[in-house]
Design a protein around this motif. Structure first.
Motif, mmCIF file in Angstrom:
data_model
loop_
_atom_site.group_PDB
_atom_site.id
_atom_site.type_symbol
_atom_site.label_atom_id
_atom_site.label_comp_id
_atom_site.label_asym_id
_atom_site.label_seq_id
_atom_site.Cartn_x
_atom_site.Cartn_y
_atom_site.Cartn_z
ATOM 1 N N GLN A 95 0.831 -1.211 0.000
ATOM 2 C CA GLN A 95 0.000 0.000 0.000
ATOM 3 C C GLN A 95 0.865 1.260 0.000
ATOM 4 N N LEU A 96 1.922 1.257 0.796
ATOM 5 C CA LEU A 96 2.827 2.405 0.806
ATOM 6 C C LEU A 96 3.479 2.587 -0.564
ATOM 7 N N MET A 97 3.925 1.493 -1.165
ATOM 8 C CA MET A 97 4.564 1.578 -2.477
ATOM 9 C C MET A 97 3.574 2.021 -3.556
ATOM 10 N N ALA A 98 2.327 1.601 -3.453
ATOM 11 C CA ALA A 98 1.309 2.050 -4.417
ATOM 12 C C ALA A 98 1.133 3.562 -4.322
ATOM 13 N N ARG A 99 1.178 4.104 -3.112
ATOM 14 C CA ARG A 99 1.050 5.556 -2.937
ATOM 15 C C ARG A 99 2.252 6.282 -3.520
ATOM 16 N N LEU A 100 3.455 5.741 -3.318
ATOM 17 C CA LEU A 100 4.647 6.355 -3.902
ATOM 18 C C LEU A 100 4.588 6.302 -5.429
ATOM 19 N N LYS A 101 4.118 5.201 -5.948
ATOM 20 C CA LYS A 101 4.000 5.055 -7.408
ATOM 21 C C LYS A 101 3.012 6.072 -7.966
ATOM 22 N N GLU A 102 1.880 6.267 -7.291
ATOM 23 C CA GLU A 102 0.907 7.289 -7.709
ATOM 24 C C GLU A 102 1.555 8.670 -7.730
ATOM 25 N N ALA A 103 2.313 8.996 -6.688
ATOM 26 C CA ALA A 103 2.961 10.307 -6.606
ATOM 27 C C ALA A 103 3.990 10.458 -7.725
ATOM 28 N N ALA A 104 4.710 9.391 -8.023
ATOM 29 C CA ALA A 104 5.721 9.445 -9.087
ATOM 30 C C ALA A 104 5.069 9.636 -10.452
ATOM 31 N N ILE A 105 3.989 8.923 -10.699
ATOM 32 C CA ILE A 105 3.279 9.071 -11.978
ATOM 33 C C ILE A 105 2.720 10.486 -12.109
ATOM 34 N N ALA A 106 2.165 11.013 -11.019
ATOM 35 C CA ALA A 106 1.638 12.385 -11.040
ATOM 36 C C ALA A 106 2.739 13.396 -11.341
#
Length: 151
Positions: A95-106
């Motif tokens: 879940q933490l990594m999914a949030r980081l991935k979202e931030a990186a894509i944004a």
């Protein structure tokens, strides 16, 4: 198990420090000497956490109003992903990594890098990261891994 993932605040620094130190001492101690654990742990006192918050996008995972995990994004580099030993294996790291991935894509980042501990190498591999090389910082060995982002 579902955790609340949110941006870290200065008030979280003490709890983040405790999670990191506990994880280093329990989980990472299987792969690193006591000297390396102590050396790395010095970088995560509450004052250091506060400084890192100013440089990175730092997130926490909260369970029953307690910080039980953390992860940071420093531009295109994943940093300081730690899950409290009692909560490991329950999906919080994902879940933490999914949030980081979202931030990186944004932020239109095309590739994430992570200097993984030996302890976490298989975790990142399960998320699709591939090993590029090993790096040594004195006695501390880290595994440099990358993940290409689509979108």
């Amino acid at each position: 198990m579902q955790y609340l993932i949110r941006r870290a605040t200065p008030g979280d620094a003490q709890a983040i420090s405790k999670v990191v130190i506990a994880t280093l001492r329990e989980s990472n101690a299987r792969d690193y000497s006591p000297e390396v654990i102590a050396q790395v742990g010095q970088n995560f006192c509450p004052a250091s956490i506060l400084k890192l918050m100013q440089q990175r996008q730092m997130y926490v995972a909260v369970h029953e109003q307690h910080v039980v995990g953390t992860a940071s994004l420093d531009q295109a580099v994943v940093r300081s992903v730690f899950v409290s030993p009692g909560h490991q294996g329950r999906g919080m790291g994902q879940q933490l990594m999914a949030r980081l991935k979202e931030a990186a894509i944004a932020a239109q980042i095309e590739e994430l890098r992570v200097p993984s501990s030996l302890t976490a190498e298989s975790f990142y591999a399960q998320l699709g990261f591939t090993k590029v090389r090993d790096e040594f910082h004195g006695a501390e060995r880290t595994v440099i891994m990358v993940l290409r982002l689509d979108g």
